[in-house]
Enzyme design. Structure first.
Site, PDB file in Angstrom:
ATOM      1  N   ASP A  46       0.838  -1.203   0.000  1.00  0.00           N
ATOM      2  CA  ASP A  46       0.000   0.000   0.000  1.00  0.00           C
ATOM      3  C   ASP A  46       0.876   1.258   0.000  1.00  0.00           C
ATOM      4  O   ASP A  46       0.363   2.382  -0.091  1.00  0.00           O
ATOM      5  CB  ASP A  46      -1.009  -0.007   1.160  1.00  0.00           C
ATOM      6  CG  ASP A  46      -0.345   0.053   2.519  1.00  0.00           C
ATOM      7  OD1 ASP A  46       0.886  -0.051   2.604  1.00  0.00           O
ATOM      8  OD2 ASP A  46      -1.086   0.196   3.530  1.00  0.00           O
ATOM      9  N   SER A  47       2.194   1.065   0.031  1.00  0.00           N
ATOM     10  CA  SER A  47       3.118   2.189  -0.190  1.00  0.00           C
ATOM     11  C   SER A  47       2.885   2.792  -1.575  1.00  0.00           C
ATOM     12  O   SER A  47       3.369   3.888  -1.863  1.00  0.00           O
ATOM     13  CB  SER A  47       4.570   1.731  -0.049  1.00  0.00           C
ATOM     14  OG  SER A  47       4.812   0.557  -0.794  1.00  0.00           O
ATOM     15  N   ASP A  85      -1.110  -6.441  -0.275  1.00  0.00           N
ATOM     16  CA  ASP A  85      -1.043  -5.752   1.017  1.00  0.00           C
ATOM     17  C   ASP A  85      -2.428  -5.217   1.374  1.00  0.00           C
ATOM     18  O   ASP A  85      -3.011  -4.444   0.605  1.00  0.00           O
ATOM     19  CB  ASP A  85      -0.046  -4.588   0.866  1.00  0.00           C
ATOM     20  CG  ASP A  85       0.471  -4.089   2.188  1.00  0.00           C
ATOM     21  OD1 ASP A  85       0.255  -4.744   3.215  1.00  0.00           O
ATOM     22  OD2 ASP A  85       1.131  -3.027   2.169  1.00  0.00           O
ATOM     23  N   LYS A 115      -0.744  -9.626   3.126  1.00  0.00           N
ATOM     24  CA  LYS A 115       0.012  -9.107   4.278  1.00  0.00           C
ATOM     25  C   LYS A 115      -0.872  -8.138   5.032  1.00  0.00           C
ATOM     26  O   LYS A 115      -1.628  -7.386   4.419  1.00  0.00           O
ATOM     27  CB  LYS A 115       1.277  -8.390   3.814  1.00  0.00           C
ATOM     28  CG  LYS A 115       2.025  -7.701   4.943  1.00  0.00           C
ATOM     29  CD  LYS A 115       3.342  -7.122   4.499  1.00  0.00           C
ATOM     30  CE  LYS A 115       3.258  -5.708   3.963  1.00  0.00           C
ATOM     31  NZ  LYS A 115       2.683  -4.704   4.889  1.00  0.00           N
ATOM     32  N   GLU A 117      -0.825  -5.480   8.717  1.00  0.00           N
ATOM     33  CA  GLU A 117       0.024  -4.874   9.741  1.00  0.00           C
ATOM     34  C   GLU A 117      -0.527  -5.122  11.140  1.00  0.00           C
ATOM     35  O   GLU A 117      -1.736  -5.061  11.354  1.00  0.00           O
ATOM     36  CB  GLU A 117       0.107  -3.352   9.509  1.00  0.00           C
ATOM     37  CG  GLU A 117       0.807  -2.974   8.223  1.00  0.00           C
ATOM     38  CD  GLU A 117       0.955  -1.460   8.053  1.00  0.00           C
ATOM     39  OE1 GLU A 117       0.647  -0.690   8.993  1.00  0.00           O
ATOM     40  OE2 GLU A 117       1.383  -1.060   6.959  1.00  0.00           O
ATOM     41  N   GLU A 184       9.729  -4.400  10.286  1.00  0.00           N
ATOM     42  CA  GLU A 184      10.135  -3.113   9.697  1.00  0.00           C
ATOM     43  C   GLU A 184      10.775  -2.197  10.735  1.00  0.00           C
ATOM     44  O   GLU A 184      10.219  -1.973  11.830  1.00  0.00           O
ATOM     45  CB  GLU A 184       8.910  -2.409   9.076  1.00  0.00           C
ATOM     46  CG  GLU A 184       9.288  -1.043   8.503  1.00  0.00           C
ATOM     47  CD  GLU A 184       8.232  -0.418   7.589  1.00  0.00           C
ATOM     48  OE1 GLU A 184       7.210  -1.076   7.305  1.00  0.00           O
ATOM     49  OE2 GLU A 184       8.446   0.739   7.173  1.00  0.00           O
TER      50      GLU A 184
HETATM   51  O1  KIV Z   1       3.337  -1.038   1.625  1.00  0.00           O
HETATM   52  C1  KIV Z   1       4.489  -1.436   1.696  1.00  0.00           C
HETATM   53  O2  KIV Z   1       5.277  -1.364   0.753  1.00  0.00           O
HETATM   54  C2  KIV Z   1       4.912  -1.965   2.978  1.00  0.00           C
HETATM   55  C3  KIV Z   1       6.356  -1.798   3.285  1.00  0.00           C
HETATM   56  C4  KIV Z   1       6.571  -0.475   3.948  1.00  0.00           C
HETATM   57  C5  KIV Z   1       6.852  -2.863   4.132  1.00  0.00           C
HETATM   58  O3  KIV Z   1       4.134  -2.426   3.733  1.00  0.00           O
END
Ligand code: KIV
Length: 282
Positions: A46-47, A85, A115, A117, A184
């Site tokens: 989600d970056s 993500d 993934k 968090e 992280e």
């Molecule tokens: O969204 C992403 O790229 C991430 C990284 C910061 C680990 O979760």
């Protein structure tokens, strides 16, 4: 072409101390480059909110954006393990909603895993998603979606008490059934401790060299994202510089009449030009 690695390959790589290579990707061309380069895993992170859409954080990203970008990455990297993500508020609410959103990554974008968090506080969600038959990667330490609560994008685990909290989160993620975990922005001592402690592969983004593999954000490592550079980033290319120079050269040639030249022009079929001028009455 190398065979697509799956979760049992990553478990074997941990046992054999064979480093897992991991990058983010958000689009088709980058995914093709990553597969050609032989990366083991790709994260549609989600970056992308910051790296692709120019938001100030990952918080505004929604499920549909993640699905579209995951589809593009899957098309570009059909033989690479792709992880979707889960964006902010796609799993923090009702457990059923978390499972449904996780399933969208598999059903609509053919991702191999998801993934999410958090540690102790999302353990129940992880368990429910795993029980639905989905491979989960946990993510602890600095968790950007809750950076407001963490006081910003700050390294975690730098005091004994904070390090213990990160270890407890990591243990909760494994106990809930996640098959991999991302750490992280924690000191290397904490990265090494958790990597020894857990049976599942531990991936690092800023957690030191002793984890089971390394992740970087592709836009950072190719020198494309310019707003800020976290300490853990190493730049392997200067895409911003190369692309800006190319654009300047193009603009200068257009302005100076050096582009396009004959080689960039289509020609009319022999004899057609006279007919065309006649048709046009010239
Ligand atoms: O969204 C992403 O790229 C991430 C990284 C910061 C680990 O979760």
């Amino acid at each position: 072409m190398a065979r697509k690695k799956m979760i049992h390959d990553f478990q074997r790589m941990k046992r054999d101390q064979d480093q897992i290579t991991f990058l983010t990707a958000y689009d088709f061309p980058t995914a093709t480059f990553a597969e050609a380069a032989g990366l083991d895993m790709l994260l549609v992170g989600d970056s992308l909110g910051m790296c692709v859409y120019g938001y100030h954080s990952t918080v505004p990203v929604v499920m549909d954006q993640m699905i579209w970008h995951s589809q593009a990455v899957r098309q570009g990297a059909p033989n690479t393990f792709v992880i979707g993500d889960m964006p902010f508020m796609s799993y923090q609410g009702a457990i059923f909603g978390a499972v449904e959103n996780a399933a969208r990554f598999l059903k609509e974008a053919e991702c191999d895993a998801v993934k999410l968090e958090g540690g102790v506080r999302v353990a129940e969600r992880i368990r429910a998603i795993v029980e639905a038959g989905i491979v989960v990667m946990g993510h602890v330490g600095l968790t950007p979606q809750s950076s407001g609560q963490l006081g910003g994008h700050k390294a975690q685990g730098r005091t004994a008490a904070s390090a213990r909290a990160v270890v407890e989160d990591a243990r909760a993620v494994q106990a809930a059934g996640a098959q991999m975990i991302l750490l992280e922005a924690v000191p290397p001592e904490v990265g090494a401790f958790i990597t020894r402690e857990l049976d599942i592969p531990v991936l690092s983004i800023g957690a030191g060299p002793d984890c089971d593999g390394q992740l970087l954000i592709v836009s950072d490592m190719i020198g494309q994202f310019q707003a800020f550079t976290p300490k853990f980033v190493k730049k392997y290319a200067d895409v911003a510089g190369v692309v800006t120079e190319a654009m300047k050269a193009y603009a200068a040639e257009v302005r100076g009449g050096q582009f396009p030249t004959d080689e960039h022009c289509y020609r009319m079929i022999e004899g057609e030009e006279e007919k065309f001028l006649q048709l046009m009455g010239r």
